[in-house]
Every structure is written in C-alpha cells, then in structure tokens.
Scaffold this motif. Structure first.
Motif, PDB file in Angstrom:
ATOM      1  N   GLY A   4     105.410 -14.269  22.909  1.00  0.00           N
ATOM      2  CA  GLY A   4     104.444 -14.572  21.858  1.00  0.00           C
ATOM      3  C   GLY A   4     104.479 -16.057  21.564  1.00  0.00           C
ATOM      4  N   ARG A   5     103.596 -16.491  20.672  1.00  0.00           N
ATOM      5  CA  ARG A   5     103.595 -17.927  20.337  1.00  0.00           C
ATOM      6  C   ARG A   5     102.976 -18.157  18.972  1.00  0.00           C
ATOM      7  N   PHE A   6     103.332 -19.298  18.409  1.00  0.00           N
ATOM      8  CA  PHE A   6     102.677 -19.792  17.204  1.00  0.00           C
ATOM      9  C   PHE A   6     102.129 -21.162  17.601  1.00  0.00           C
ATOM     10  N   ALA A   7     100.863 -21.385  17.283  1.00  0.00           N
ATOM     11  CA  ALA A   7     100.201 -22.574  17.846  1.00  0.00           C
ATOM     12  C   ALA A   7      99.495 -23.377  16.759  1.00  0.00           C
ATOM     13  N   PRO A   8     100.251 -23.973  15.838  1.00  0.00           N
ATOM     14  CA  PRO A   8      99.591 -24.722  14.755  1.00  0.00           C
ATOM     15  C   PRO A   8      98.986 -26.038  15.224  1.00  0.00           C
ATOM     16  N   SER A   9      97.896 -26.424  14.565  1.00  0.00           N
ATOM     17  CA  SER A   9      97.342 -27.764  14.766  1.00  0.00           C
ATOM     18  C   SER A   9      98.044 -28.658  13.744  1.00  0.00           C
ATOM     19  N   PRO A  10      98.530 -29.810  14.155  1.00  0.00           N
ATOM     20  CA  PRO A  10      99.280 -30.662  13.209  1.00  0.00           C
ATOM     21  C   PRO A  10      98.359 -31.469  12.307  1.00  0.00           C
ATOM     22  N   ILE A  16     102.331 -27.059  19.778  1.00  0.00           N
ATOM     23  CA  ILE A  16     101.636 -27.927  18.826  1.00  0.00           C
ATOM     24  C   ILE A  16     100.266 -28.270  19.419  1.00  0.00           C
ATOM     25  N   GLU A  17      99.210 -27.851  18.727  1.00  0.00           N
ATOM     26  CA  GLU A  17      97.856 -28.027  19.255  1.00  0.00           C
ATOM     27  C   GLU A  17      97.272 -29.338  18.725  1.00  0.00           C
ATOM     28  N   ASP A  18      97.703 -30.413  19.358  1.00  0.00           N
ATOM     29  CA  ASP A  18      97.349 -31.755  18.891  1.00  0.00           C
ATOM     30  C   ASP A  18      96.306 -32.403  19.794  1.00  0.00           C
ATOM     31  N   THR A  77      88.242 -29.020  24.618  1.00  0.00           N
ATOM     32  CA  THR A  77      88.099 -28.213  23.406  1.00  0.00           C
ATOM     33  C   THR A  77      89.236 -27.201  23.279  1.00  0.00           C
ATOM     34  N   TYR A  78      89.382 -26.711  22.061  1.00  0.00           N
ATOM     35  CA  TYR A  78      90.371 -25.678  21.754  1.00  0.00           C
ATOM     36  C   TYR A  78      90.217 -24.484  22.692  1.00  0.00           C
ATOM     37  N   GLN A  79      88.968 -24.052  22.940  1.00  0.00           N
ATOM     38  CA  GLN A  79      88.757 -22.831  23.758  1.00  0.00           C
ATOM     39  C   GLN A  79      89.362 -22.986  25.144  1.00  0.00           C
ATOM     40  N   ASP A 117      90.946 -15.486  11.119  1.00  0.00           N
ATOM     41  CA  ASP A 117      89.930 -16.544  11.208  1.00  0.00           C
ATOM     42  C   ASP A 117      89.666 -16.933  12.664  1.00  0.00           C
ATOM     43  N   LEU A 118      90.586 -16.584  13.554  1.00  0.00           N
ATOM     44  CA  LEU A 118      90.412 -16.956  14.964  1.00  0.00           C
ATOM     45  C   LEU A 118      89.787 -15.836  15.791  1.00  0.00           C
ATOM     46  N   LEU A 119      89.514 -14.694  15.129  1.00  0.00           N
ATOM     47  CA  LEU A 119      88.979 -13.531  15.856  1.00  0.00           C
ATOM     48  C   LEU A 119      87.698 -13.867  16.629  1.00  0.00           C
TER      49      LEU A 119
HETATM   50  N1  GLU Z   1      95.689 -24.236  16.551  1.00  0.00           N
HETATM   51  C1  GLU Z   1      94.983 -23.162  15.920  1.00  0.00           C
HETATM   52  C2  GLU Z   1      95.071 -23.313  14.407  1.00  0.00           C
HETATM   53  O1  GLU Z   1      95.986 -23.983  13.912  1.00  0.00           O
HETATM   54  C3  GLU Z   1      95.534 -21.798  16.263  1.00  0.00           C
HETATM   55  C4  GLU Z   1      95.291 -21.441  17.672  1.00  0.00           C
HETATM   56  C5  GLU Z   1      95.654 -20.022  18.084  1.00  0.00           C
HETATM   57  O2  GLU Z   1      96.575 -19.407  17.496  1.00  0.00           O
HETATM   58  O3  GLU Z   1      95.040 -19.567  19.021  1.00  0.00           O
HETATM   59  O4  GLU Z   1      94.242 -22.751  13.723  1.00  0.00           O
END
Ligand code: GLU
Length: 319
Positions: free
Chosen positions: A20-26, A56-58, A203-205, A225-227
């Motif tokens: 699994g992962r957690f992917a925050p944008s900083p 880290i989604e930077d 892009t994020y996608q 919110d990411l659905l």
């Molecule tokens: N980086 C995205 C955010 O902080 C989350 C991306 C994801 O979990 O797919 O909202």
C-alpha cells in the motif's frame, strides 16, 4: 469500449504481496483529512501483513511548499505511522513519466493541444454547454486530429499540452472495496485528458499510474475526493500494460461548512508536538474512519493504541 476491471488482470496476490502507499502532495503539513487517509491506508497495510510506502507527490512544483515534505514525515512518525521503504519523490522520476508518454506516443494514443482554459470555455459555450465553475471541464476535443500519429520524440518537448485520445464509449467499471461497484464514462465525464501540461509538467494522472505500477502497489487506500480520478488511472494502466490494484476510497473529513478539508482552504495542521497531542489526533482520525470501541485511557502508548486500531480496522473492513 467497456473496460470492466473484472476482465483485467488484477493482482489478487501479487508477487510482492500486499503493498500500500500514502502519497501526499507537499503543499502544506498534514491536516485532519490527510491524517485520516494516512491512518486508513497504514491500518489496511498492517492488518494485511503488507508494506506501507510513502511517496511525496511533488510534481506540481508551483504548488509545493519547501519543507512541507519534511513536516509531513515528522508528523507521520510522531503518530507512529512508519513506512517500510525509502521515501520516493516524484520530482526525481521524470524519466519514468517521459518513458510512459513516449510509449503512449508510439501507440498513437496522444496528441498535442494548444487550447487555453478560456478557449475550452468558449468552445463549450459554442456547443451550448456552460463550463462548471472551479471544476474540471469535459474537453470538447478541439485539437484532436482525425488521424492520430506517432509524433517525433523531440516534438513531445514543445510548449504544448499532450492529451490522451480516448476511444468512443470509454466506460470504466471497477469495484471499490468500501463503496462497491463504480463506473465512469470517460468520454462524457472527462474527455481526452492531459498527460503533460504546456508548462511541461507531467500530470498527476500519468505520474500516479506510472508510480503505482513501478512500485508494485497492490492496494490503494485514499480519500474519496480522489474517486473521480480512478477511472482515468485504470484506463492508463490498461494502455500502458500495467496491472490494476484494488481500490478503497475513504470518507472525507468535512469542515463546519460541509466542505472538504484541504490545504487550499487552509485547513489547520494536526498537532503532533508530543505523544498526547498525536494520540488525540489519531483518535479523531479513527473515529472519522468509523472505528469504535478503541481504548480511550490516558496512559496507553501510541504503539499499543495502533495495535488495537489495526484489529478494529480488520473487523470493520471484513464485515
Ligand atoms: N497526492 C494526492 C493528494 O495529496 C494523492 C494521490 C493519491 O493518493 O492517489 O491529494
């Protein structure tokens, strides 16, 4: 085209096991909403005996705040949410995204787009469609050529956006582990979407599809919110020959106006200066995730509390 995930190869037990992962944008420190997403994905990885990765989604550099990545890591550690592998930064992975874009180009699936936001609004108005305010617009296909070609690689570097050309009737269906069956018609709800922006940022996608695949992520647990992005990511995975992970979207934490908490709305950061505060934040996050009956004494350690929360998560998600 109907792409039902049931017809795709899903890694029910991928080679790497549960990942699994957690992917925050900083774009700021963690707030109650992002902590709930972090906790949900951490608990899910732990109850499944899996690995939990931090990415880290930077990529969207204009929105990133210097030092926020370090703040986020310190907050996670203060909450006992430790990760299992080296932290991955998207900003260091441009060549992977470029490789994916070139792959899609060779498949004749992308085209350059010169439309400004205003040009899209105007085109939609000509078609009698009012562009939604503060929301993504369904791209009306203005720049889409009649015949798609493989472009010269140096053309990809130009200052135009690159969009993915969708087939007709691109209906994506998948089963969310919490929300059940989901579907999205990408043509009518999204349109050909951007993979690389005119400022040359990926892009994020595109980045998330590449990263989840290259990191062998088997389970994506994140906020609801990411659905609306998931169908796009599944479609990209399919075009790039990747496996599709399992998805679980978590309830959003809303503010007193019923709005999603976000760094943009200046949601207050969680307080993790000592174990007492960190535990209080974890308790709020767990309550939000629907976990009940957790130990509420003052003298429990974060590690003990997380163990109890992991068991409770297992019960909640298996029922
Ligand atoms: N980086 C995205 C955010 O902080 C989350 C991306 C994801 O979990 O797919 O909202």
């Amino acid at each position: 085209m109907i792409l039902a995930v049931s017809t795709l190869k899903i890694p029910s037990s991928p080679a790497g096991g549960y990942r699994g992962r957690f992917a925050p944008s900083p774009t700021g420190p963690l707030h109650a909403g992002s902590l709930a997403a972090a906790l949900g994905s951490w608990l899910d990885a732990r109850i499944n005996g899996g690995k939990w990765l931090l990415r880290i989604e930077d990529l969207d550099t204009p929105r990133c705040i210097p030092g926020a990545d370090q703040q986020i890591q310190a907050q996670l550690l203060a909450c006992g949410l430790n990760w299992d592998e080296e932290v991955v930064y998207q900003s260091a992975r441009q060549s992977l995204y470029q490789g994916a874009l070139e792959q899609l180009n060779r498949l004749k699936l992308i085209y350059p787009c010169h439309c400004s936001r205003q040009a899209i609004v105007n085109r939609l108005a000509d078609l009698g469609i009012q562009a939604p305010r503060n929301q993504e617009m369904v791209y009306p296909g203005t720049c889409r050529p009649d015949t798609l070609v493989a472009n010269a690689v140096d053309v990809l570097e130009g200052s135009q956006a690159w969009r993915l050309a969708l087939p007709h009737n691109c209906l994506i269906e998948f089963k969310d582990l919490t929300l059940g069956p989901q579907s999205q018609n990408l043509n009518t709800q999204v349109g050909d979407f951007v993979l690389r922006r005119s400022d040359r940022l990926f892009t994020y996608q595109l980045a998330v599809a590449v990263d989840d695949a290259t990191q062998n992520i088997s389970h994506i647990v994140r906020g609801k919110d990411l659905l609306s992005n998931t169908a796009r990511q599944i479609y990209l995975q399919n075009q790039l020959g990747y496996l599709t992970p399992q998805y679980r979207h978590l309830p959003l934490v809303l503010d007193e106006h019923g709005e999603k908490l976000s760094k943009q709305t200046l949601a207050t950061q969680i307080q993790t200066q000592d174990a007492k505060h960190a535990l209080a934040e974890l308790r709020k996050a767990a309550h939000h995730l629907g976990l009940r009956g957790l130990p509420d004494g003052e003298h429990i350690s974060i590690a003990e509390w997380l163990m109890a929360a992991t068991q409770a998560w297992g019960v909640t998600t298996s029922s």
